[in-house]
Write a protein that holds these residues in place. Structure first.
Motif, PDB file in Angstrom:
ATOM      1  N   GLY A 111       7.501 -15.256  17.855  1.00 17.79           N
ATOM      2  CA  GLY A 111       8.656 -15.685  17.071  1.00 17.79           C
ATOM      3  C   GLY A 111       8.405 -15.863  15.588  1.00 17.79           C
ATOM      4  O   GLY A 111       9.206 -16.479  14.890  1.00 17.79           O
ATOM      5  N   TYR A 112       7.301 -15.323  15.071  1.00 17.93           N
ATOM      6  CA  TYR A 112       7.016 -15.506  13.643  1.00 17.93           C
ATOM      7  C   TYR A 112       7.755 -14.525  12.745  1.00 17.93           C
ATOM      8  O   TYR A 112       7.704 -14.637  11.526  1.00 17.93           O
ATOM      9  N   GLY A 113       8.419 -13.560  13.353  1.00 10.40           N
ATOM     10  CA  GLY A 113       9.310 -12.699  12.572  1.00 10.40           C
ATOM     11  C   GLY A 113       8.609 -11.628  11.769  1.00 10.40           C
ATOM     12  O   GLY A 113       7.412 -11.368  11.929  1.00 10.40           O
ATOM     13  N   GLU A 114       9.386 -11.024  10.876  1.00  7.17           N
ATOM     14  CA  GLU A 114       8.924  -9.859  10.122  1.00  7.17           C
ATOM     15  C   GLU A 114       7.789 -10.230   9.176  1.00  7.17           C
ATOM     16  O   GLU A 114       7.918 -11.126   8.360  1.00  7.17           O
ATOM     17  N   ILE A 115       6.674  -9.495   9.281  1.00  5.58           N
ATOM     18  CA  ILE A 115       5.588  -9.693   8.319  1.00  5.58           C
ATOM     19  C   ILE A 115       5.356  -8.454   7.460  1.00  5.58           C
ATOM     20  O   ILE A 115       4.747  -8.541   6.404  1.00  5.58           O
ATOM     21  N   ILE A 116       5.827  -7.300   7.937  1.00  4.85           N
ATOM     22  CA  ILE A 116       5.693  -6.061   7.163  1.00  4.85           C
ATOM     23  C   ILE A 116       6.998  -5.291   7.208  1.00  4.85           C
ATOM     24  O   ILE A 116       7.660  -5.246   8.240  1.00  4.85           O
ATOM     25  N   GLY A 117       7.348  -4.702   6.066  1.00  3.63           N
ATOM     26  CA  GLY A 117       8.404  -3.698   6.037  1.00  3.63           C
ATOM     27  C   GLY A 117       7.828  -2.445   5.413  1.00  3.63           C
ATOM     28  O   GLY A 117       7.133  -2.523   4.397  1.00  3.63           O
ATOM     29  N   GLY A 118       8.069  -1.309   6.028  1.00  2.93           N
ATOM     30  CA  GLY A 118       7.510  -0.077   5.468  1.00  2.93           C
ATOM     31  C   GLY A 118       8.383   1.108   5.791  1.00  2.93           C
ATOM     32  O   GLY A 118       9.291   1.021   6.622  1.00  2.93           O
ATOM     33  N   SER A 119       8.088   2.216   5.128  1.00  2.00           N
ATOM     34  CA  SER A 119       8.858   3.438   5.389  1.00  2.00           C
ATOM     35  C   SER A 119       8.169   4.638   4.766  1.00  2.00           C
ATOM     36  O   SER A 119       7.329   4.493   3.872  1.00  2.00           O
ATOM     37  N   GLN A 120       8.569   5.816   5.247  1.00  2.00           N
ATOM     38  CA  GLN A 120       8.326   7.014   4.459  1.00  2.00           C
ATOM     39  C   GLN A 120       9.370   6.995   3.344  1.00  2.00           C
ATOM     40  O   GLN A 120      10.466   6.458   3.511  1.00  2.00           O
ATOM     41  N   ARG A 121       9.008   7.511   2.157  1.00  2.26           N
ATOM     42  CA  ARG A 121       9.929   7.443   1.021  1.00  2.26           C
ATOM     43  C   ARG A 121      10.690   8.758   0.862  1.00  2.26           C
ATOM     44  O   ARG A 121      10.148   9.824   1.182  1.00  2.26           O
ATOM     45  N   GLU A 122      11.887   8.674   0.363  1.00  5.91           N
ATOM     46  CA  GLU A 122      12.662   9.892   0.116  1.00  5.91           C
ATOM     47  C   GLU A 122      11.976  10.680  -0.989  1.00  5.91           C
ATOM     48  O   GLU A 122      11.836  10.183  -2.108  1.00  5.91           O
ATOM     49  N   ASP A 123      11.519  11.896  -0.679  1.00  5.15           N
ATOM     50  CA  ASP A 123      10.827  12.694  -1.700  1.00  5.15           C
ATOM     51  C   ASP A 123      11.702  13.829  -2.238  1.00  5.15           C
ATOM     52  O   ASP A 123      11.248  14.609  -3.083  1.00  5.15           O
TER      53      ASP A 123
ATOM     54  N   ALA B  11       0.857  -1.181   0.000  1.00  4.56           N
ATOM     55  CA  ALA B  11       0.000   0.000   0.000  1.00  4.56           C
ATOM     56  C   ALA B  11       0.893   1.231   0.000  1.00  4.56           C
ATOM     57  O   ALA B  11       2.000   1.208   0.556  1.00  4.56           O
ATOM     58  N   GLU B  12       0.423   2.274  -0.617  1.00  7.67           N
ATOM     59  CA  GLU B  12       1.203   3.519  -0.704  1.00  7.67           C
ATOM     60  C   GLU B  12       0.219   4.684  -0.691  1.00  7.67           C
ATOM     61  O   GLU B  12      -0.812   4.622  -1.372  1.00  7.67           O
ATOM     62  N   ALA B  13       0.520   5.714   0.092  1.00  2.19           N
ATOM     63  CA  ALA B  13      -0.389   6.860   0.134  1.00  2.19           C
ATOM     64  C   ALA B  13       0.391   8.164   0.112  1.00  2.19           C
ATOM     65  O   ALA B  13       1.365   8.334   0.852  1.00  2.19           O
ATOM     66  N   ALA B  14      -0.078   9.051  -0.757  1.00  2.00           N
ATOM     67  CA  ALA B  14       0.469  10.403  -0.786  1.00  2.00           C
ATOM     68  C   ALA B  14       0.053  11.129   0.480  1.00  2.00           C
ATOM     69  O   ALA B  14      -1.016  10.862   1.035  1.00  2.00           O
ATOM     70  N   TRP B  15       0.885  12.043   0.930  1.00  2.00           N
ATOM     71  CA  TRP B  15       0.606  12.895   2.087  1.00  2.00           C
ATOM     72  C   TRP B  15       0.553  12.108   3.392  1.00  2.00           C
ATOM     73  O   TRP B  15       0.146  12.639   4.413  1.00  2.00           O
ATOM     74  N   MET B  16       0.950  10.853   3.357  1.00  2.00           N
ATOM     75  CA  MET B  16       0.972  10.058   4.595  1.00  2.00           C
ATOM     76  C   MET B  16       2.414   9.996   5.076  1.00  2.00           C
ATOM     77  O   MET B  16       3.309   9.610   4.318  1.00  2.00           O
ATOM     78  N   ASP B  17       2.639  10.376   6.337  1.00  2.00           N
ATOM     79  CA  ASP B  17       4.001  10.317   6.858  1.00  2.00           C
ATOM     80  C   ASP B  17       4.232   8.993   7.578  1.00  2.00           C
ATOM     81  O   ASP B  17       3.358   8.120   7.603  1.00  2.00           O
ATOM     82  N   ASN B  18       5.418   8.871   8.148  1.00  2.00           N
ATOM     83  CA  ASN B  18       5.810   7.622   8.789  1.00  2.00           C
ATOM     84  C   ASN B  18       4.836   7.235   9.910  1.00  2.00           C
ATOM     85  O   ASN B  18       4.461   6.068  10.044  1.00  2.00           O
TER      86      ASN B  18
END
Lengths: 434, 434
Positions: B354-366, B229-236
């Motif tokens: 212990g199921y580990g990482e299910i999501i990776g996300g970030s604010q993107r360099e704009d 998922a990706e959204a404009a104007w959405m911060d971290n």
């Protein structure tokens, strides 16, 4: 900033209130002491009016410097405006420019060639027509998934990387795969769905599919999405009825949810609205007779081309089932027609208005020996199909299914000319960018 | 036959009536003058009881000859039976055997090794545990799609065949592509979603993703489905809140729709039910301190491995956000953290238990210049990213997004040990069949 700005689509809830819109400028017209800003934010489009003296002076000056596609936050008061497309406009009090481009936006109001537009697809998506097409695509996908979920079909995502081969070996993309040799990108998940329907009864998948065909027509992509459904205990007749219900529901859903988009695309919705089951059915043999009477030099046994499909489908104003093709024109897994063993229990569904085949389906051969004989006749690698043949050894049942090409269907629903615009980032023999 | 037989799932509507069930025999126990047939039809499981004298004699004799996984149509009267799992059983009057296998079904009640089961995945799907896992998968997918559709996100299917590169060049599958050289199977559609969010505001995709990593762990597949998922104007911060809502809704939906499946899988649902937002957050720097206090020899700047993730997540009974990783441990497109430029505005979401990482996300360099500098630092092919860089030249906005690995999420939800069982036809470094 984690408090979201007001969406243009929801501006009617804020009449006479001050709101902040975050979006992009897609047009600007200035007339002395007034700037008319055309804004878009992905949810809709809105005119904002900045009047000198009413708008903050620094903001008013900044607006005059804006380039197309500047990103900005616009504060203002919402007011009804009958002449505006959405019924509202914004009386601007303040503008914060987030980024004003240095260069002109590559896609201007003027006409561009299709190659230029495709090369700039990442920017072209911001235009209104591509947006409308992709919203129809979204609603079509939602309708199709809801249809199968509501009917107890289990979603079974079939693999893309496969060792065995679906349809024709000549058009497979090859991928070196570790120590296992070559994998092929799936042309269909049908064989896997056949395994799954013996476990779950009714199943479907919906994912990308690949054809390395060197076809440069307006109906071909190298990568496209396909919905495939498969049901145990469903015969050829049941298969056609399921498709009729699905297409009928799809068209109803798109008509009811995508009115503004279809209007923008100038789609003749009266024609679409005729898509109510049942659909006409034409036997392949009769189709050949019709084509020959019309002067086509086609022989019984040939597959039909796009032109022949158009001749036939133009005789009806609904989708047309073309049934019972010759065995040799179709894939090895289709069930022999007991009434005429030179033909198979299959149907292609042709969209009206010349949009061509959108569905191919059949009852599947459930007899082990007949299926093995067909695999040998077609000189397919029997080892790769060992697991598939086993499905006929352990509780074989009559079963049928079909595959619907999503982009072809969206091309028809939206009434566009070329399939490539039905994909967000189309892939053709000559295009892999962006 | 296009009139469908009665589904086992709907048998409660037909108490004291005669019905026909079409399905498969998964177990048979005979006791003198009584056969107990365990039937499954994909919608459910049912015991059918054939009593000599009450059942048609030819049918009674035929039942005695049946092999496991015989396909059959069973007629009989539905009656309540408190001891039966569904509350009903069938008093058999007649059986039509569709196909009785010649051989024994390869998958017996005894324990099989995992390699044998995977080699027979096309048949193993018929067992109850794989079926339960795939039903949870189905409901999870439906929940996730509904979540984004209800919030105005547009579905934008991103391409699988790509010229440009998403994350790390070392783990790409390569595909010869006509005259255009080599295409790569997408590791992510994120870059395309970033283009789309500048057009549509809020977007998502959900499709197969490929990693040619030579990883043989219980958390890796070479082909898996990812929701992005990706959204404009959405911060971290907004990004983390969106993920919390999504995961909270997902767990609620699965708990409410998959009770029988989770019970069959012996899943501790009390643990799952704790998954309510907000989720704890741990800064990467603090995480390193904790790990070092626990005797781990990890340095600031290293990425975290599966073991370290387990140490950290076991401190909480909810999913854990690990935030603000070092820039050098993460992908080039993540936005520099203004508060500490050696780190980025990102978070991984670790599942509990212990199921580990299910999501990776970030604010993107704009910022165009910062992004270009990162592409050069990482020695990525700048030409392939030309279109991606243009997104920062024409109305760049703050935007954020994430990717959720479906099979890892289903592994956690179902409480299974190995990710491969969360895929209908798993692909690993050593498996491309069936």
């Amino acid at each position: 900033m984690s408090v979201a700005p007001t969406l243009i689509a929801e501006i009617g809830k804020h009449v006479d209130s001050e709101v902040e819109i975050a979006g992009w400028l897609y047009n600007l017209r200035s007339k002395g002491k007034i700037h008319f800003l055309q804004l878009r934010d992905g949810s809709g489009r809105l005119q904002a009016v900045a009047v000198q003296g009413e708008c903050d002076p620094a903001s008013f000056a900044a607006i005059g410097e804006l380039k197309m596609e500047a990103s900005l936050k616009v504060r203002g008061r919402v007011r009804p405006e009958e002449r505006a497309p959405g019924g509202y406009e914004l009386a601007v009090t303040e503008v914060a420019v987030v980024q004003n481009p240095i260069e002109d936006f590559p896609i201007a109001k003027k006409e561009h060639g299709i190659d230029f537009l495709l090369e700039n697809r990442h920017l072209w998506l911001r235009s209104s027509l591509p947006g409308a097409i992709l919203r129809v695509r979204h609603e079509a996908i939602t309708s199709l998934r809801n249809f199968f979920n509501a009917r107890g079909f289990l979603l079974v995502d079939t693999p893309i990387l496969t060792g065995s081969i679906g349809e024709s070996a000549g058009s497979l993309f090859e991928v070196p795969y570790f120590d296992l040799g070559t994998a092929y990108l799936a042309q269909t998940g049908q064989l896997y769905l056949e395994a799954a329907c013996a476990a779950f009864g009714k199943v479907y998948n919906f994912g990308p599919t690949f054809r390395a065909e060197k076809s440069k027509t307006r109906r071909h992509l190298t990568e496209f999405w396909m919905l495939e459904a498969e049901a145990a205990w469903m015969d050829n007749e049941g298969n056609l009825e399921l498709q009729e219900q699905m297409i009928g529901t799809l068209v109803q859903d798109v008509l009811s949810r995508c009115g503004p988009e279809l209007k923008l695309l100038e789609r003749d919705t009266a024609h679409l609205a005729k898509t109510e089951p049942p659909f006409p059915r034409l036997d392949y043999g009769e189709a050949i007779e019709i084509l020959r009477k019309e002067g086509r030099s086609i022989e019984w046994g040939n597959d039909l081309g796009a032109e022949e499909e158009t001749v036939l489908s133009s005789r009806y104003d609904k989708p047309l089932f073309l049934t019972n093709y010759p065995k040799k024109a179709k894939a090895f897994y289709m069930k022999e027609n007991p009434a005429n063993p030179e033909t198979v229990l299959c149907a292609d569904l042709l969209a009206p208005e010349g949009y061509g085949e959108i569905i191919g389906g059949s009852q599947r051969e459930d007899d082990l020996e007949k299926l093995r004989a067909r695999i040998r006749e077609e000189k397919l690698p029997e080892d790769s199909y060992a697991w598939y043949l086993e499905l006929r050894r352990f509780g074989s049942v009559p079963h049928s299914g079909f595959g619907l090409g999503l982009e072809r269907t969206v091309t028809w629903l939206t009434g566009i000319h070329h399939i490539r615009e039905a994909s967000p980032f189309p892939r053709t023999i000559a295009r892999l960018y962006p």
